[in-house]
Motif scaffolding. Sequence first.
Motif, PDB file in Angstrom:
ATOM      1  N   UNK A  49       5.572  -5.778   5.820  1.00  0.00           N
ATOM      2  CA  UNK A  49       5.680  -5.984   6.639  1.00  0.00           C
ATOM      3  C   UNK A  49       6.172  -4.642   8.311  1.00  0.00           C
ATOM      4  N   UNK A  50       6.308  -3.562   7.609  1.00  0.00           N
ATOM      5  CA  UNK A  50       7.073  -2.232   8.289  1.00  0.00           C
ATOM      6  C   UNK A  50       6.267  -1.190   7.564  1.00  0.00           C
ATOM      7  N   UNK A  51       4.616  -1.840   6.864  1.00  0.00           N
ATOM      8  CA  UNK A  51       3.607  -1.159   6.517  1.00  0.00           C
ATOM      9  C   UNK A  51       3.171  -0.516   5.200  1.00  0.00           C
ATOM     10  N   UNK A  52       3.900  -1.093   4.354  1.00  0.00           N
ATOM     11  CA  UNK A  52       4.063  -0.648   3.175  1.00  0.00           C
ATOM     12  C   UNK A  52       2.958  -1.285   2.707  1.00  0.00           C
ATOM     13  N   UNK A  53       1.780  -0.601   1.566  1.00  0.00           N
ATOM     14  CA  UNK A  53       0.446  -0.967   0.628  1.00  0.00           C
ATOM     15  C   UNK A  53       1.326  -1.454  -0.569  1.00  0.00           C
ATOM     16  N   UNK A  91       4.939   8.158  13.080  1.00  0.00           N
ATOM     17  CA  UNK A  91       4.219   7.860  14.171  1.00  0.00           C
ATOM     18  C   UNK A  91       3.288   8.847  14.028  1.00  0.00           C
ATOM     19  N   UNK A  92       3.090   9.701  12.070  1.00  0.00           N
ATOM     20  CA  UNK A  92       2.192   9.969  11.679  1.00  0.00           C
ATOM     21  C   UNK A  92       1.623   9.253  11.405  1.00  0.00           C
ATOM     22  N   UNK A  93       1.349   8.248  10.894  1.00  0.00           N
ATOM     23  CA  UNK A  93       0.827   7.184  10.146  1.00  0.00           C
ATOM     24  C   UNK A  93      -0.321   7.465   9.323  1.00  0.00           C
ATOM     25  N   UNK A  94       1.106   8.081   8.381  1.00  0.00           N
ATOM     26  CA  UNK A  94       0.728   8.308   7.101  1.00  0.00           C
ATOM     27  C   UNK A  94       0.174   7.142   6.280  1.00  0.00           C
ATOM     28  N   UNK A  95      -0.194   6.085   4.936  1.00  0.00           N
ATOM     29  CA  UNK A  95       0.101   5.423   4.714  1.00  0.00           C
ATOM     30  C   UNK A  95       0.885   5.869   3.630  1.00  0.00           C
ATOM     31  N   UNK A  96       1.301   4.196   3.555  1.00  0.00           N
ATOM     32  CA  UNK A  96       2.573   4.647   2.356  1.00  0.00           C
ATOM     33  C   UNK A  96       2.063   3.635   1.108  1.00  0.00           C
ATOM     34  N   UNK A  97       2.247   4.289   0.372  1.00  0.00           N
ATOM     35  CA  UNK A  97       1.860   3.026  -0.864  1.00  0.00           C
ATOM     36  C   UNK A  97       3.139   2.371  -1.799  1.00  0.00           C
ATOM     37  N   UNK A  98       2.878   1.798  -2.628  1.00  0.00           N
ATOM     38  CA  UNK A  98       4.022   1.194  -3.756  1.00  0.00           C
ATOM     39  C   UNK A  98       3.240   0.490  -4.730  1.00  0.00           C
ATOM     40  N   UNK A  99       3.396   1.383  -6.368  1.00  0.00           N
ATOM     41  CA  UNK A  99       2.775   0.722  -6.926  1.00  0.00           C
ATOM     42  C   UNK A  99       3.874   0.595  -8.405  1.00  0.00           C
ATOM     43  N   UNK A 100       4.160  -0.872  -8.186  1.00  0.00           N
ATOM     44  CA  UNK A 100       5.006  -1.630  -9.057  1.00  0.00           C
ATOM     45  C   UNK A 100       4.056  -2.063 -10.403  1.00  0.00           C
ATOM     46  N   UNK A 101       5.216  -1.469 -11.912  1.00  0.00           N
ATOM     47  CA  UNK A 101       4.129  -2.095 -13.001  1.00  0.00           C
ATOM     48  C   UNK A 101       5.228  -2.063 -13.547  1.00  0.00           C
TER      49      UNK A 101
END
Length: 543
Positions: free
Chosen positions: A165-169, A137-147
């Motif tokens: 789908x869960x909002x993870x970029x 609900x805080x709507x803070x972007x969630x980002x994963x960087x896969x190397x």
Amino acid sequence: MRILLGSPLPVLLLLLQPWETQLQFSGPRCSTGQLDLVFVIDSSRSVRPFEFETMRQFLVGLLHGLDLGPNATRVGVIQYSSQVQSVFPLGAFWRREDMESAIRALVPLAQGTMTGLAIQYAMNVAFSVAEGARPPEARVPRVAVIVTDGRPQDRVAEVAAQARARGIEIYAVGVQRADVGSLRAMASPPLDEHVFLVESFDLIQEFGLQFRGQLCGKDLCAEGRHDCQHQCVRAPGTFHCACSPGYQLAEDNKSCVAIDHCRFRNHSCQHECVSTFGGPQCYCREGHDLLPDGKSCQARDFCNGVDHGCEFQCVSDGLSYRCLCPEGRQLQADGKSCNRCREGHVDLVLLVDGSKSVRPQNFELVKRFVNQIVDFLDVSPEGTRVGLVQFSSRVRTEFPLGRYGTAAEVKQAVLAVEYMERGTMTGLALRHMVEHSFSEAQGARPRALNVPRVGLVFTDGRSQDDISVWAARAKEEGIVMYAVGVGKAVEEELHQIASEPAELHVSYSPDFSSMTHLLDNLKGSICPEWSVDQQQGCHLVAW
């Protein structure tokens, strides 16, 4: 350097050069805003030690370009090979020095390449509130960087789709031997902004200069010019649209449409599939029930689900039920009872297995089964007489042939029988039947009256004593023997007990709850007409 599908990697791969190069940048650090950032690092055996060291420096250097803090950018790092290990979670450190120490202490796992497992861990654990991620609900972007530097040894497309789908970029960075198809399957759209490929680990720092300008970009989501139907996900200098759970982006990358999980045809629903926000849901057609696997359907058995009251046999057709009578008997006006067997007089002794393996609840089913047989008979002193013997490690006459003169009395006595438990001495029970149960003292009619003598043995397992002698003796004494086996009953023993032909005198049910179908054979056979053939002896003619 060779970059495939590469354009600036907005937020995350900013300043990807080693920390030594980072020191060359001057001026104030740009504010990246609130961001939950998790690095998913491949430490499989294919990553050589000097390459892993380059990746370590890349992570350390990247920290110098981020605005770290509990209300700014939170960073977590996990590494994976054949397993997944958390280096430090999102909520562990706010100080850059603490993060650098944890990264420099990192020891590679040096096993396989289970990238799908790592994505699942990131989705379910690393981005959880318990690990330090801010709540949805805080709507803070969630980002994963896969190397990664290789081809995944497990599936990545499905789990990556779930994460997105869960909002993870997801940004997918491949080095050297990385599989481009897998990178594309993992990354978020648009792919030209989220998929990167470089020729070697030592070239990864060249990304830094490209993306430093992106770090200071405007917040286009806050300006309200995004036209996203559901969610606008901010990245420095750019944005992308995301959908709420249960939806996916349409072709315009802005509007959202409900995900039709059924169209993928991997739902395995036997009858009907209905797509819901939580995934595919299976349903059954009318008259059927969904089985515990959530996919298969079974015709509803109204015979077991209701008190149908059928005297002989209940048949379920999925929508209702109907009562049947055996061949030669007519269904009465009530639609449940059959005209009774009144032509034959029989002395019937039932030998019921009361051993420990039967269990109390199944013993109650056996008693109900016996009473269904009694319902079929014309019980009277002049008609059919019924006796009951229970056996386990010993034998007990529950009531002899001559005790009760009506079906109601017999049924009441059957219900009052108490379960014995212990062993299974079937041979001892057969001896008791031959020597005592069919004696005139027990209520059997004299042999001179030629009243048929019928024995019915009910058992669920292997006998613990020999049955062959007394099974043969019973038939020598003119007793027509029937054998009913349930569950682990031994077929060879059933055939030893029963009279010939076996197909008329042996019945079997895989479990106690489905014994009702055995009544077809038993009732038709126990209601007999007897004839004496001088060449072939006495034989039983069923209705």
